[in-house]
Design an enzyme around this catalytic site. Sequence first.
Site, PDB file in Angstrom:
ATOM      1  N   GLY A 123      -6.312   1.624   6.761  1.00  0.00           N
ATOM      2  CA  GLY A 123      -7.480   1.869   7.617  1.00  0.00           C
ATOM      3  C   GLY A 123      -8.412   2.826   6.895  1.00  0.00           C
ATOM      4  O   GLY A 123      -8.426   2.882   5.666  1.00  0.00           O
ATOM      5  N   ARG A 124      -9.169   3.597   7.681  1.00  0.00           N
ATOM      6  CA  ARG A 124     -10.150   4.505   7.070  1.00  0.00           C
ATOM      7  C   ARG A 124      -9.483   5.521   6.148  1.00  0.00           C
ATOM      8  O   ARG A 124      -9.918   5.739   5.018  1.00  0.00           O
ATOM      9  CB  ARG A 124     -10.900   5.284   8.160  1.00  0.00           C
ATOM     10  CG  ARG A 124     -11.730   4.448   9.100  1.00  0.00           C
ATOM     11  CD  ARG A 124     -12.341   5.383  10.127  1.00  0.00           C
ATOM     12  NE  ARG A 124     -13.062   4.669  11.159  1.00  0.00           N
ATOM     13  CZ  ARG A 124     -12.512   4.246  12.291  1.00  0.00           C
ATOM     14  NH1 ARG A 124     -11.234   4.455  12.537  1.00  0.00           N
ATOM     15  NH2 ARG A 124     -13.239   3.609  13.185  1.00  0.00           N
ATOM     16  N   ILE A 125      -8.417   6.160   6.646  1.00  0.00           N
ATOM     17  CA  ILE A 125      -7.792   7.237   5.856  1.00  0.00           C
ATOM     18  C   ILE A 125      -7.025   6.651   4.672  1.00  0.00           C
ATOM     19  O   ILE A 125      -7.093   7.167   3.553  1.00  0.00           O
ATOM     20  CB  ILE A 125      -6.895   8.120   6.752  1.00  0.00           C
ATOM     21  CG1 ILE A 125      -7.751   8.794   7.844  1.00  0.00           C
ATOM     22  CG2 ILE A 125      -6.161   9.182   5.924  1.00  0.00           C
ATOM     23  CD1 ILE A 125      -6.959   9.536   8.916  1.00  0.00           C
ATOM     24  N   ARG A 145      -0.557  -5.847   8.272  1.00  0.00           N
ATOM     25  CA  ARG A 145      -0.207  -7.206   8.686  1.00  0.00           C
ATOM     26  C   ARG A 145      -1.109  -8.227   7.992  1.00  0.00           C
ATOM     27  O   ARG A 145      -0.665  -9.235   7.482  1.00  0.00           O
ATOM     28  CB  ARG A 145      -0.316  -7.349  10.197  1.00  0.00           C
ATOM     29  CG  ARG A 145       1.056  -7.333  10.846  1.00  0.00           C
ATOM     30  CD  ARG A 145       0.968  -7.298  12.310  1.00  0.00           C
ATOM     31  NE  ARG A 145       0.330  -6.057  12.748  1.00  0.00           N
ATOM     32  CZ  ARG A 145       0.336  -5.630  13.993  1.00  0.00           C
ATOM     33  NH1 ARG A 145       0.903  -6.332  14.931  1.00  0.00           N
ATOM     34  NH2 ARG A 145      -0.244  -4.506  14.325  1.00  0.00           N
ATOM     35  N   THR A 200       1.143  11.923   6.419  1.00  0.00           N
ATOM     36  CA  THR A 200       0.106  12.748   7.062  1.00  0.00           C
ATOM     37  C   THR A 200      -0.367  12.057   8.347  1.00  0.00           C
ATOM     38  O   THR A 200      -1.409  12.418   8.890  1.00  0.00           O
ATOM     39  CB  THR A 200      -1.111  12.954   6.128  1.00  0.00           C
ATOM     40  OG1 THR A 200      -1.557  11.674   5.676  1.00  0.00           O
ATOM     41  CG2 THR A 200      -0.787  13.841   4.946  1.00  0.00           C
ATOM     42  N   ARG A 202       1.727  10.533  11.557  1.00  0.00           N
ATOM     43  CA  ARG A 202       2.382  11.075  12.742  1.00  0.00           C
ATOM     44  C   ARG A 202       3.880  11.195  12.479  1.00  0.00           C
ATOM     45  O   ARG A 202       4.460  10.353  11.785  1.00  0.00           O
ATOM     46  CB  ARG A 202       2.176  10.161  13.960  1.00  0.00           C
ATOM     47  CG  ARG A 202       0.868  10.345  14.691  1.00  0.00           C
ATOM     48  CD  ARG A 202       0.751  11.718  15.362  1.00  0.00           C
ATOM     49  NE  ARG A 202      -0.507  11.888  16.066  1.00  0.00           N
ATOM     50  CZ  ARG A 202      -1.638  12.371  15.539  1.00  0.00           C
ATOM     51  NH1 ARG A 202      -1.666  12.746  14.267  1.00  0.00           N
ATOM     52  NH2 ARG A 202      -2.725  12.494  16.269  1.00  0.00           N
ATOM     53  N   GLU A 231       6.728  18.260  17.006  1.00  0.00           N
ATOM     54  CA  GLU A 231       5.962  19.443  16.573  1.00  0.00           C
ATOM     55  C   GLU A 231       5.780  20.411  17.739  1.00  0.00           C
ATOM     56  O   GLU A 231       5.610  19.960  18.861  1.00  0.00           O
ATOM     57  CB  GLU A 231       4.567  19.017  16.084  1.00  0.00           C
ATOM     58  CG  GLU A 231       4.591  18.251  14.791  1.00  0.00           C
ATOM     59  CD  GLU A 231       3.187  17.770  14.383  1.00  0.00           C
ATOM     60  OE1 GLU A 231       2.184  18.361  14.838  1.00  0.00           O
ATOM     61  OE2 GLU A 231       3.117  16.806  13.632  1.00  0.00           O
ATOM     62  N   HIS A 249       0.714  20.441   9.990  1.00  0.00           N
ATOM     63  CA  HIS A 249      -0.295  19.538  10.567  1.00  0.00           C
ATOM     64  C   HIS A 249      -1.726  20.020  10.254  1.00  0.00           C
ATOM     65  O   HIS A 249      -2.488  20.355  11.151  1.00  0.00           O
ATOM     66  CB  HIS A 249      -0.087  19.389  12.080  1.00  0.00           C
ATOM     67  CG  HIS A 249      -0.697  18.116  12.623  1.00  0.00           C
ATOM     68  ND1 HIS A 249      -0.164  17.397  13.666  1.00  0.00           N
ATOM     69  CD2 HIS A 249      -1.818  17.422  12.263  1.00  0.00           C
ATOM     70  CE1 HIS A 249      -0.918  16.334  13.932  1.00  0.00           C
ATOM     71  NE2 HIS A 249      -1.932  16.333  13.083  1.00  0.00           N
ATOM     72  N   GLY A 251      -3.962  18.194   8.331  1.00  0.00           N
ATOM     73  CA  GLY A 251      -4.800  17.091   7.839  1.00  0.00           C
ATOM     74  C   GLY A 251      -6.286  17.265   8.080  1.00  0.00           C
ATOM     75  O   GLY A 251      -7.104  17.122   7.170  1.00  0.00           O
TER      76      GLY A 251
HETATM   77  C1  DGY Z   1      -5.811  13.679  14.752  1.00  0.00           C
HETATM   78  O1  DGY Z   1      -7.001  13.876  15.024  1.00  0.00           O
HETATM   79  O2  DGY Z   1      -5.164  12.786  15.260  1.00  0.00           O
HETATM   80  C2  DGY Z   1      -5.186  14.564  13.747  1.00  0.00           C
HETATM   81  O3  DGY Z   1      -3.812  14.393  13.675  1.00  0.00           O
HETATM   82  C3  DGY Z   1      -5.524  16.015  14.000  1.00  0.00           C
HETATM   83  O4  DGY Z   1      -5.361  16.665  12.774  1.00  0.00           O
END
Ligand code: DGY
Length: 284
Positions: A123-125, A145, A200, A202, A231, A249, A251
């Site tokens: 995806g984007r990340i 997929r 990074t 979940r 967490e 956490h 990110g």
């Molecule tokens: C989100 O926005 O889902 C990130 O995990 C927060 O850092």
Amino acid sequence: MEEPEIVAACTGADVLLPTVTDRIGAALIAALPASVRLIANFGVGVDHIDLAAAKTRNLPVTNTPDVLTDDTADLAMALILAAARRLGEGERVLRAGRWPGWSPTFMVGTRVTGRRLGIVGMGRIGAALARRARGFGMEIHYHNRRAVPGNDARHWADLDAMLREIDVLSIHCPRTPETVGLISAARLALLPRHAVVVNTARGGIVDEIALANALKEHRIAAAGLDVYDGEPKVNPALLALENVVLAPHLGSATEAGRVAMGERTIANIEAFAAGRPLPDLVNT
Ligand code: DGY
């Protein structure tokens, strides 16, 4: 806040604005006052919100995509490098006064240049990480997929087949019932001994006990984690290991990122207040 506190705090409110650590389950949603007509999440991940329950109550849910993409991809790249090059372990040794000095075999890590990076969730990340990793001379593979059009990375519909071919694994899919435990003991066993695993996305997508065992037995070389199941608790099995870099956490944790997340949340609330279409509606 616990659920009853959230419900009480919503008295007279129009909008519930949770962060990614607030559990917004079906019971809480059912108990919300009728005045609440929008859940505007501060964050992109919405696995903590029962989207189906919100839909049943006709409650739109919005999130904050795009604005944290680069920051999260930066952190994923940082963890890949830190884990592969043993930065956490090295810093601990140095600070503890246990550095014996340079030697040809001291704290030798894994080279990333020329290695194959496998991205789960393009995806984007995932795509932003792929751009960064190319700059480090890595070859990009991904599991989705379906193939992402206009992407010159190698697509693998079969996750297991990809795991047999890569050197570094980075997770970028959302946490859903289908992805919990996706990277299981059996799948970790498909990776080579020099592999690095980074998450990074979940907690829970990578089986933490299986990961800790694989790291402890040196069946993989290293890992870098920013997210955890349950967490802010972190599994003691992970805390005991040297070959895992553990971040709390972080990110999206840049000043610019957090301001942009706030602005994006407000943009959704303003659209709702003005009766305009919601820019980041999640539960269509
Ligand atoms: C989100 O926005 O889902 C990130 O995990 C927060 O850092």
